[in-house]
Design a protein around this motif. Sequence first.
Motif, short mmCIF file in Angstrom:
data_model
loop_
_atom_site.label_atom_id
_atom_site.label_comp_id
_atom_site.label_asym_id
_atom_site.label_seq_id
_atom_site.Cartn_x
_atom_site.Cartn_y
_atom_site.Cartn_z
N ILE A 155 37.05 -14.05 24.32
CA ILE A 155 38.35 -14.77 24.37
C ILE A 155 38.67 -15.56 22.96
CG2 ILE A 155 39.35 -16.95 25.45
CD1 ILE A 155 39.25 -14.62 27.38
N LEU A 229 43.04 -10.12 29.07
CA LEU A 229 43.73 -11.05 28.22
C LEU A 229 43.92 -10.84 26.85
CD1 LEU A 229 42.18 -14.41 29.63
CD2 LEU A 229 44.44 -13.74 29.98
N THR A 242 45.63 -17.63 29.62
CA THR A 242 44.14 -17.96 29.07
C THR A 242 44.05 -19.38 29.34
OG1 THR A 242 44.07 -16.23 27.40
CG2 THR A 242 42.27 -17.79 27.31
N TYR A 246 43.20 -18.85 33.52
CA TYR A 246 41.97 -18.36 33.41
C TYR A 246 40.91 -19.52 33.54
CZ TYR A 246 37.51 -16.27 31.30
OH TYR A 246 36.48 -16.12 31.06
#
Length: 370
Positions: A155, A229, A242, A246
């Motif tokens: 991420i 993502l 995100t 998430y």
Amino acid sequence: MAAPVKKPDAVRSFPKPEFTDAEAGALDFPSANSRSYNYFQPAKMRATTYEDVTFDVQPDPARHLTQGWIYGFADGEGGYPQDWTALKSSDWHRFRDPNQEWEQTIYRNNANVVRQIQQNLANAKLAKAYQNWAPGWVRFVERNLGAWMHAENGIGLHVFVACQRSAPTNMINNAIAVNSAHKMRFAQDLALYNLDLSEADIGFDGSVHRSVWHEDPAWQGVRENAERLTAIGDWAEALFATNVVYETLVGGLFRSHLVMQISARNGDYVTPSLVGTGENDFSRDLAYTRSLLSLLVRDSEHGAANVELLQTWLSEWLPVSLHAAQELQPIWSHPAERVVPFADSFAAAKDDLRSVLADLGVPEPKELSA
């Protein structure tokens, strides 16, 4: 033979400097003796250091660049195009990071976190704290906390690093860049912790996290969510999907509503101090995200359209993160001491998302009530 005639020395002349008052330099401006910048409107009565060193570092044609962007791309776009996101704003420059992150704070805050972690791990080694862990808890940490390291690194590196250049102002880009630094630092912290535990003589397998991340059915939903993502092209959609969806439903579920809750009951007082730094990072990152999105949904010109767009994004990404969260349910049964059941942890994570959506004025989808 006649002596040569000596030529007279040539007279040399040099241009003399002439000092004149340039028009701008000769004028007496009202703020000529000011020690602070005043080319922008501060959020409060006086500009903060954060605003002084961050605001308008990258100007745009809407502010100061009267002849357009000074550079462009091969396709003809220049600078920081506002159409790199479908969200609209009547003034992108209104955003201020509530964390007031700038160069000094980035280094200071992260250095403090790293120093704290190093001290905690050093104390744990001296006290032989890991020797008291039950074998079941060793397996839980080596598999699940190790797997989470991949999610954090992916991420940070492939979502936030990618979109931190795309926002239309330096104020927004700075906040996203700090977000990426948080993620990558936390992933590194987890990696170093993994090495420490591998050397602690407790039967800790420091390499099993790779196979868990790639093959364990419980983690494939999280892996799919994280990888999807990274493919988002719209920077604001990536930020919303995100940090809002998430991170609250999956990140908070694992870090806060599982690891932080059950570590102490399993004789582990070290892991919560480490994971807590990741939770503190997320708290700061969610604060700037909420502040930015709140400005956009309350925009006098584009607010209603922005809310509809967030609803569209939510309908796309909520099922992905709900699935990832539900797939994690089996790991709640791994530790010998289970403080909270999965249903309670999942309900708390959904409440966290409801709070953010309510703050943004986005209607709660029916999936959250299921």
